[in-house]
Motif scaffolding. Structure first.
Motif, PDB file in Angstrom:
ATOM      1  N   ILE A   1       0.817  -1.295   0.040  1.00  0.00           N
ATOM      2  CA  ILE A   1       0.066   0.153   0.063  1.00  0.00           C
ATOM      3  C   ILE A   1       0.929   1.219   0.003  1.00  0.00           C
ATOM      4  O   ILE A   1       0.770   2.253  -0.572  1.00  0.00           O
ATOM      5  CB  ILE A   1      -0.935   0.209   1.077  1.00  0.00           C
TER       6      ILE A   1
ATOM      7  N   GLY B   1       2.221   1.805  -3.410  1.00  0.00           N
ATOM      8  CA  GLY B   1       1.149   2.176  -4.265  1.00  0.00           C
ATOM      9  C   GLY B   1       0.980   3.718  -4.118  1.00  0.00           C
ATOM     10  O   GLY B   1       0.643   4.403  -5.108  1.00  0.00           O
ATOM     11  N   VAL B   2       0.844   4.276  -2.874  1.00  0.00           N
ATOM     12  CA  VAL B   2       0.735   5.721  -2.585  1.00  0.00           C
ATOM     13  C   VAL B   2       1.960   6.298  -2.971  1.00  0.00           C
ATOM     14  O   VAL B   2       1.558   7.381  -3.681  1.00  0.00           O
ATOM     15  CB  VAL B   2       0.602   5.697  -1.103  1.00  0.00           C
TER      16      VAL B   2
ATOM     17  N   VAL C   1      -3.152  -0.274  -4.541  1.00  0.00           N
ATOM     18  CA  VAL C   1      -3.649   0.314  -3.071  1.00  0.00           C
ATOM     19  C   VAL C   1      -5.201  -0.390  -3.190  1.00  0.00           C
ATOM     20  O   VAL C   1      -5.418  -1.122  -2.199  1.00  0.00           O
ATOM     21  CB  VAL C   1      -3.821   1.780  -3.018  1.00  0.00           C
TER      22      VAL C   1
ATOM     23  N   VAL D   1      -6.831  -3.134  -0.214  1.00  0.00           N
ATOM     24  CA  VAL D   1      -7.598  -2.666   0.786  1.00  0.00           C
ATOM     25  C   VAL D   1      -9.045  -3.166   0.817  1.00  0.00           C
ATOM     26  O   VAL D   1      -9.152  -3.694  -0.140  1.00  0.00           O
ATOM     27  CB  VAL D   1      -7.775  -0.623   0.971  1.00  0.00           C
TER      28      VAL D   1
END
Length: 130
Positions: A13, A16-17, A126, A130
């Protein structure tokens, strides 16, 4: 181990951010983004980071693919990332640097589109976890 999986998923994540943010920057300020990359292009740590980031991301994606919404796609992306790390390592620093500057020369006109693709890829990573 559930705790280890949570840490690994958090790593994906975060990647990804960061990819999304870099893509936004590249789309909004393509010339500045490319100039900054070019200014660092011949540094050995950039080469090491290019290999290390791809290797770590690839291994984590492969290992955590089953915990994603798109296990097959994530596993394939992991293998591609790992293969890219191995190819870059095989190139060596000098050829990597020449390849990077060649790509920079070709990328200037299409950098905003590349930024958009980076945003989409980062957001996909992401979303997948999630």
């Amino acid at each position: 181990n559930r705790q280890r999986d949570c840490i690994m998923i958090t790593v994906v994540i975060v990647f990804g951010v960061l990819i999304t943010l870099a893509g936004l920057y590249m789309a909004a300020r393509p010339a500045k983004f490319i100039d900054q990359i070019a200014a660092l292009g011949d540094r050995i740590w950039v080469y090491a980071a290019a290999i290390g980031v791809r290797a770590v991301l690839g291994l984590v994606l492969i290992q955590q693919a089953a915990n994603s919404k798109f296990p097959l796609v994530i596993e394939i992306l992991g293998w591609i990332s790992l293969a890219a790390a191995m190819i870059l390592a095989a190139l060596g620093h000098g050829r990597f640097t020449r390849l990077m500057f060649w790509i920079i020369g070709k990328a200037r006109p299409i950098a905003p589109v590349g930024g958009l693709f980076a945003v989409l890829f980062g957001a996909f990573l992401v979303y997948a976890f999630v």
